[in-house]
Write a protein that holds these residues in place. Structure first.
Motif, PDB file in Angstrom:
ATOM      1  N   LYS A 196     -20.054 -34.417 -41.942  1.00 45.36           N
ATOM      2  CA  LYS A 196     -21.489 -34.745 -41.994  1.00 45.36           C
ATOM      3  C   LYS A 196     -21.773 -36.032 -41.207  1.00 45.36           C
ATOM      4  O   LYS A 196     -22.754 -36.101 -40.461  1.00 45.36           O
ATOM      5  CB  LYS A 196     -21.950 -34.893 -43.438  1.00 45.36           C
ATOM      6  CG  LYS A 196     -23.424 -35.184 -43.565  1.00 45.36           C
ATOM      7  CD  LYS A 196     -23.862 -35.301 -45.001  1.00 45.36           C
ATOM      8  CE  LYS A 196     -25.328 -35.669 -45.053  1.00 45.36           C
ATOM      9  NZ  LYS A 196     -25.804 -35.850 -46.412  1.00 45.36           N
ATOM     10  N   SER A 217     -21.711 -35.260 -37.560  1.00 47.95           N
ATOM     11  CA  SER A 217     -22.956 -34.583 -37.175  1.00 47.95           C
ATOM     12  C   SER A 217     -24.089 -35.595 -36.974  1.00 47.95           C
ATOM     13  O   SER A 217     -24.845 -35.514 -36.002  1.00 47.95           O
ATOM     14  CB  SER A 217     -23.329 -33.565 -38.247  1.00 47.95           C
ATOM     15  OG  SER A 217     -24.548 -32.950 -37.940  1.00 47.95           O
ATOM     16  N   GLN A 218     -24.190 -36.565 -37.873  1.00 45.52           N
ATOM     17  CA  GLN A 218     -25.215 -37.612 -37.736  1.00 45.52           C
ATOM     18  C   GLN A 218     -24.959 -38.456 -36.486  1.00 45.52           C
ATOM     19  O   GLN A 218     -25.898 -38.846 -35.791  1.00 45.52           O
ATOM     20  CB  GLN A 218     -25.236 -38.504 -38.976  1.00 45.52           C
ATOM     21  CG  GLN A 218     -25.790 -37.800 -40.191  1.00 45.52           C
ATOM     22  CD  GLN A 218     -25.694 -38.661 -41.444  1.00 45.52           C
ATOM     23  OE1 GLN A 218     -24.756 -39.425 -41.627  1.00 45.52           O
ATOM     24  NE2 GLN A 218     -26.672 -38.511 -42.314  1.00 45.52           N
ATOM     25  N   ASP A 230     -26.202 -36.731 -33.497  1.00 50.77           N
ATOM     26  CA  ASP A 230     -27.668 -36.770 -33.426  1.00 50.77           C
ATOM     27  C   ASP A 230     -28.224 -38.148 -33.092  1.00 50.77           C
ATOM     28  O   ASP A 230     -29.185 -38.266 -32.332  1.00 50.77           O
ATOM     29  CB  ASP A 230     -28.281 -36.306 -34.753  1.00 50.77           C
ATOM     30  CG  ASP A 230     -28.080 -34.826 -35.015  1.00 50.77           C
ATOM     31  OD1 ASP A 230     -27.814 -34.069 -34.056  1.00 50.77           O
ATOM     32  OD2 ASP A 230     -28.185 -34.417 -36.194  1.00 50.77           O
ATOM     33  N   TYR A 263     -22.390 -46.450 -39.784  1.00 46.58           N
ATOM     34  CA  TYR A 263     -21.606 -45.275 -40.162  1.00 46.58           C
ATOM     35  C   TYR A 263     -20.131 -45.593 -40.397  1.00 46.58           C
ATOM     36  O   TYR A 263     -19.395 -44.738 -40.866  1.00 46.58           O
ATOM     37  CB  TYR A 263     -21.689 -44.194 -39.075  1.00 46.58           C
ATOM     38  CG  TYR A 263     -23.065 -43.607 -38.874  1.00 46.58           C
ATOM     39  CD1 TYR A 263     -23.807 -43.135 -39.944  1.00 46.58           C
ATOM     40  CD2 TYR A 263     -23.615 -43.508 -37.616  1.00 46.58           C
ATOM     41  CE1 TYR A 263     -25.067 -42.580 -39.762  1.00 46.58           C
ATOM     42  CE2 TYR A 263     -24.865 -42.952 -37.414  1.00 46.58           C
ATOM     43  CZ  TYR A 263     -25.590 -42.491 -38.497  1.00 46.58           C
ATOM     44  OH  TYR A 263     -26.827 -41.949 -38.302  1.00 46.58           O
TER      45      TYR A 263
END
Length: 130
Positions: A26, A29-30, A33, A40
């Protein structure tokens, strides 16, 4: 396989660590994007390097990477964190040391002009032996 592909192959189907793997997926994926924003990551290496780990939350699993900018992230390998620090686990320490060595080689390439790092990419015709 590259180091990140080895990580995926080890943990993607691991029943015990699948939840932790999905958390990392996840985050990736962020990052795809929004970029490799500092929030993070957990700083993991030494003060002088760019080694970071995913996830920043409590998790049994760590993925190590080099965060060179908000747009350049080099994914490495990782594993189950069973010790307080990566230094206490020879396998995890090896993954971090590989990334540290790779960053050192990149810096040497920048110094001799064989590597150029722009905001979005690493330009070189070199093959790196680590």
């Amino acid at each position: 396989m590259n180091e990140f592909e080895k990580f995926v192959a080890k943990f993607q189907s691991d029943g015990e660590l699948n939840k932790d793997f999905r958390i990392i997926a996840k985050f990736i994926s962020q990052i795809l994007d929004f970029g490799s924003l500092e929030r993070y990551f957990r700083p993991e290496g030494k003060m002088k390097d760019s080694v970071v780990a995913l996830p920043t939350l409590r998790s049994k699993l760590r993925l190590y990477a080099l965060r060179l900018s908000d747009r350049i992230l080099i994914l490495g390998n990782g594993g189950e964190k069973k010790t307080r620090t990566y230094d206490e686990d020879e396998t995890l320490k090896g993954y971090v040391m590989t990334l540290q060595r790779f960053e050192e080689v990149l810096r040497e390439g920048i110094a001799d002009g064989s590597v150029i790092i722009t905001e979005r990419e690493i330009e070189t015709d070199k093959t790196f032996d680590i």
